[in-house]
Structure formats: C-alpha cells, structure tokens
Design a protein around this motif. Structure first.
Motif, PDB file in Angstrom:
ATOM      1  N   ILE A 149       0.837  -1.203   0.000  1.00 18.82           N
ATOM      2  CA  ILE A 149       0.000   0.000   0.000  1.00 18.82           C
ATOM      3  C   ILE A 149       0.875   1.257   0.000  1.00 18.82           C
ATOM      4  O   ILE A 149       0.586   2.236  -0.709  1.00 18.82           O
ATOM      5  CB  ILE A 149      -0.963  -0.017   1.213  1.00 18.82           C
ATOM      6  N   SER A 150       1.979   1.232   0.767  1.00 16.17           N
ATOM      7  CA  SER A 150       2.862   2.403   0.815  1.00 16.17           C
ATOM      8  C   SER A 150       3.518   2.659  -0.534  1.00 16.17           C
ATOM      9  O   SER A 150       3.577   3.802  -0.999  1.00 16.17           O
ATOM     10  CB  SER A 150       3.964   2.203   1.861  1.00 16.17           C
ATOM     11  N   GLY A 151       4.035   1.581  -1.150  1.00 21.29           N
ATOM     12  CA  GLY A 151       4.673   1.721  -2.459  1.00 21.29           C
ATOM     13  C   GLY A 151       3.701   2.296  -3.484  1.00 21.29           C
ATOM     14  O   GLY A 151       4.042   3.203  -4.252  1.00 21.29           O
ATOM     15  N   GLY A 152       2.461   1.787  -3.464  1.00 22.86           N
ATOM     16  CA  GLY A 152       1.438   2.277  -4.397  1.00 22.86           C
ATOM     17  C   GLY A 152       1.101   3.734  -4.140  1.00 22.86           C
ATOM     18  O   GLY A 152       0.901   4.518  -5.074  1.00 22.86           O
ATOM     19  N   ALA A 153       1.069   4.138  -2.846  1.00 22.80           N
ATOM     20  CA  ALA A 153       0.749   5.534  -2.499  1.00 22.80           C
ATOM     21  C   ALA A 153       1.835   6.465  -3.017  1.00 22.80           C
ATOM     22  O   ALA A 153       1.537   7.547  -3.532  1.00 22.80           O
ATOM     23  CB  ALA A 153       0.591   5.666  -0.984  1.00 22.80           C
ATOM     24  N   LEU A 154       3.109   6.053  -2.888  1.00 19.70           N
ATOM     25  CA  LEU A 154       4.210   6.879  -3.410  1.00 19.70           C
ATOM     26  C   LEU A 154       4.142   6.974  -4.925  1.00 19.70           C
ATOM     27  O   LEU A 154       4.374   8.014  -5.513  1.00 19.70           O
ATOM     28  CB  LEU A 154       5.558   6.281  -2.989  1.00 19.70           C
TER      29      LEU A 154
END
Lengths: 291, 244
Positions: A149-154
C-alpha cells in the motif's frame, strides 16, 4: 534461508505493481487516456514482471502451469490463481479509463480489494511455514500488505497518506525485526529436540554427514549475511522510511518531484529489507547441522 | 490431490535404533544405489572429482551428548530421512499436486511428472528430508522403497527398504506402526520410541529409539595417590623454586 534474487525481485516488484493497481482502482488519482495508459502499463509491468521472475526460480519450469491446481490447500497455488483473477478483473476497469473515459467504480474497488488479497496470499507462502519462526507470525502478512500500500501511495503521488503510511510501516518493521530476534532466541526447537537427544543432556555435532555442500545447506542454512545484520537493518530503515519521508516533506510544494524521489529511495530500502527477510530467517533443519 | 487423507489403512515406517547404529553410512550408500536405478529420476551427483555435491535421501549425522546427570559423554550416530508424517506439511504446501500421502499405507511420495521444482515442500519440512535434484530439477525424497516392499519379483527377504536390508548392525526396522501388535510397535513401546521435533505438530510415523543410558565409572575402587608431598631432590627443587 537463501536470499535468491529472483524471489526478492518477485515479492518486491509484484507488491509494488499490485499496490499501484490497488490505488488506481480507488479512482484517485483520476487519470484517463494516455496518463492512465502509462500508469496501468507500469502497474501491470511490475506485477507481471514479478510473477514471471518467480517462474525463473523454478527448477522444472515446464510444469509451472500445474501450480493453478491445488488452491484448496496450497498458498502458492492460491497466489497463482488470485493473481490471474486480479489482473483479469482490473483489465476492463483499466480499458474503460484509458479508451472510453468511463469509470466502472464498483469493479475498480473489487479490483483493488483483490490486489490486497493477492499480496496477502504471497505473504502467506512464508507466514505458513512453522519451520521458520521468524516468518511464522502475524507480522509477515501485515508487512507485505503495508509495503504494497505504501509503495502504491508513493507511485500515485498520494503524499499526505504516504507520509503516515511510511511512519506506520517503519514502526512495524522495527517491531517485526525485534519480534523475529526474540522468536529465534526463544525457539523451543533446537539440536536437542531435532535429534531427540536433548532429554539426555547437551548435544553437539562432532561429525557432519557430508563435508561438501548440499541442497539443504545452500537453501536453508544460509549464513553469509548474519554478521552484517545491524548495518543492513540501518540501511534498510534509512532508505525505506527516513529518506522518503524527508524527500516528501522537503518537496511538499512539488509532489510530482518529491514523490518519485521518495519512491526510488523507498524501493532500495525495500530491497534491502526483503533481502534481510530471507537471509535472517533461520530454518529448523539448520539445527541438525549446528548452524 | 495435496489434501492429506484423514486416516491411512496402514502406517508403514521405520524404527531407527540410536543405541545400535554404528554410523557406517551403509544405509546411505544402499539407498543411493537402489533409488538411482529404480523409482523416478536418478539421484544425481555434480563435480564428483572436484568439489562434489549430490542428492541423497538419507544422511547420517554424528553427535556427542554430555549427560545432565554427569558421567561419560556418549557418541550417537543419527540417520536422518523422511519420517512419513501423519500431518505432513510438505504435502499441503505443494502447488502442483505432485506431493501426496498414500491412503493405503501412509507413504509420502512425489509424482515427478507434476513437480515444478519450486522447493516449497523442502522449506515446509523441518527434517531436511527433501532434496531438489540439481540435474533433473525435481524434488527427491525417501519412497520407503515402495518399489521393493510390494515387489513380488524380489525374494521375500528383500521386500523391505534397501536401508533396512543393508544395515549390518540391525539398527533399522521396517513395519506397520499403525498396528499396535506389529513387531515395530512393540519395539517402540518397549524402548520408549520418540518423535523428532514433536513441538512442530507433524506427527511423524518413523520413531527413534533413544540410546540406552550408560553406566558411570565407579570411583571407589580407583587408586589413591601414594604421595602428596615430594621428597628428596624433587622436594628440594620444589622448595627452591617456590622461594624464587
């Protein structure tokens, strides 16, 4: 455990790809046309690229198609089935966005949920193994999903949410490292229970069964990295969490510059932490060899 | 299908006597010989005249135990192979259906035509019983010599696993551990046969017989020191050196 590059690349790349597809499915950022095409091209590229990389890890690739058959019991099979279902569910939504300027909202959200479930099934391949105490706990699925989720948000320039996600993920990663250390130290399984000789007294191996290498030692008694663990953890922590947060805050006015920079740092850090995930994991069979 | 059978008609397995094993590695060699020429692909070796490595279904470790009660340390030779677990974690993780546990006798086997060589079953096994063959790319494991024990072309005395047939010390026994009246079950009951890593919940079928406790040296009969204080030249030397 042996940190095979193909498996590290597989988990990191497919996690990032599915993370990007999951955020795109929520309808925010509301990209259409060419920009949607680029985003979905990258999302599918990372997800499919990762999955293909996992095929390179197989010693007998011609039977790979059979991995879709045992979803009743096998997490690896479930992951194969789920990733195909997810990629097929996301496709019509992506086509609507790219070519017809329409948003199939419900289908998009279903696709996003499936992306999360797919990465969850990837994590369960490792979390299910009782032979590896460092993996066999709730931190493994939590970390995999939060990394995704973090990678996608970045990737989608969701700067506001990304900062909070990275802070939460950084704390979770440190807790997971500590928990893994405790599990490895307090493990009930040792050379004594592995041989059953612990009931007599203190056991020591004085002659191994073979002086050369074998599959078990190469695959499950990997030791090379352990002395550098603390340094690597520091590198992983700084690159995956600290630098991305600083980059996002420093370039708060120009997120289109700050977010990609943060993503590059983050990915380098994730590669280091995923390498540690394998290299630090101690397998039960190492007890027989006293490693 | 990688679902485990709820129960098996028989529980064929091995009983290994750690008191009797002399660590000759005869079982290792006979296993390699039989299983290279029979069921499935051969057990390959690589770089035999350089830095050799190869696939084996059975390995013998040697351990030393210092008893908690004191006394002499014991050396124990420890053959390690597939335990044909009732709750075999290697079977359920298999994504292709290549791994299975037979309902009729409980033997855990790999169908090499379905195996894709992912190695997850070897990760799931705590006993290191599975080795991926480096040349064939398929997973190899003990078959309990399924091609011997039912083979009517062999003389009756040879219808047991190769390792059991060859053991010169009689440290290996084969039979139905599901039948409480079988010879192996009686042996396990009599000698306190044990499971390896019972905490992992795999319920192994194979049992290990612990080494019998050794006696301890009786020190009451040993000689007392005859002189505690040195006399003569050595006594003078001792005193002279102490004064320095």
């Amino acid at each position: 455990m042996h940190p095979a590059p193909s498996v590290i690349f597989f988990t990191v790349s497919s996690g990032l790809g599915f993370g990007l597809l999951a955020w795109l499915g929520t309808g925010n950022p509301a990209v259409n046309g060419l920009s949607a095409f680029v985003m979905y091209f990258l999302g599918y590229g990372f997800a499919v690229g990762g999955l293909l990389s996992s095929v390179f890890h197989l010693a007998n690739k011609k039977n790979a198609i059979k991995a879709f058959s045992q979803w009743r019991t096998s997490w690896l099979s479930r992951e194969a089935v789920l990733s195909v279902i997810t990629l097929l569910t996301v496709a019509p939504y992506a086509i609507g966005r790219i070519f017809f300027d329409t948003t199939l909202e419900t289908l998009g959200l279903i696709g996003s949920a499936l992306c999360v479930v797919t990465v969850l099934s990837t994590s369960m391949i490792y979390a299910q193994l009782k032979t590896v105490p460092r993996w066999n706990n709730g931190f493994t699925p939590l970390l995999f999903v939060l990394y995704m989720i973090s990678g996608g948000a970045l990737f989608t320039d969701r700067v506001g949410i990304a900062v909070y996600l990275l802070i939460a993920l950084g704390i979770l990663q440190v807790l997971a490292w500590r928990d893994g250390d405790n599990r490895t130290v307090n493990n009930k399984t040792d050379m004594g229970t592995a041989t059953g000789l612990g009931r007599i007294g203190k056991v020591r191996q004085y002659e191994p069964p073979h002086t050369g290498q074998n599959y078990l030692l190469k695959e499950m008694a990997y030791q090379v990295a352990r002395k550098h663990v603390l340094k690597l953890r520091l590198i992983a922590f700084v690159a995956a969490f600290l630098l991305p947060i600083l980059a996002l805050m420093a370039f708060a006015d120009t997120p289109s510059f700050g977010a990609p920079m943060a993503l590059v740092f983050h990915l380098l850090g994730v590669l280091a932490s995923r390498w540690l995930f394998f290299a630090e994991a101690r397998h039960a069979v190492a007890n027989y060899y006293g490693r | 299908m990688t679902t485990l059978p709820t129960q098996t008609d028989k529980k064929l397995g091995l009983v290994i006597d750690l008191d009797t094993c002399v660590g000759c590695h005869g079982c290792v060699t006979s296993c390699k010989g039989w299983n290279t020429q029979n069921y499935g692909v051969p057990l390959s070796d690589k770089d035999a005249y350089g830095d050799p490595s190869g696939t084996f279904l059975n390995r013998v470790h040697s351990y030393e135990v210092q008893p908690d009660t004191g006394g002499a340390a014991q050396t124990i030779h420890f053959p390690r192979s597939c335990l044909h677990c009732e709750d075999a974690p290697c079977v359920t993780v298999c994504p292709t259906g290549a791994s299975y546990k037979r309902e009729e006798d409980g033997i855990v086997l790999v169908n090499e035509n379905d195996c894709m060589g992912c190695g997850l079953c070897a990760w799931a096994c705590p006993y290191g019983a599975r080795e991926l063959d480096a040349l064939a790319g398929v997973m190899k494991k003990c078959t309990l010599c399924v091609d011997r024990i039912y083979n009517e072309n062999l003389p009756e005395e040879d219808r047991i696993p190769a390792c059991v047939r060859t053991c010169p010390a009689g440290a290996r026994h084969f039979g139905d551990l599901g039948d409480p009246n079988s010879d192996v079950s009686k042996l396990v009951a009599e000698r306190g046969g044990m499971d390896l890593m019972p905490e992992l919940g795999t319920k192994p079928v194979n049992k290990y017989l612990p080494p019998r406790p050794k006696d301890t040296l009786d020190c009451s009969q040993s000689l007392e020191p005859v002189a505690t204080e040195a006399k003569g030249f050595l006594g003078w030397l001792d005193k002279a050196l102490e004064k320095l």
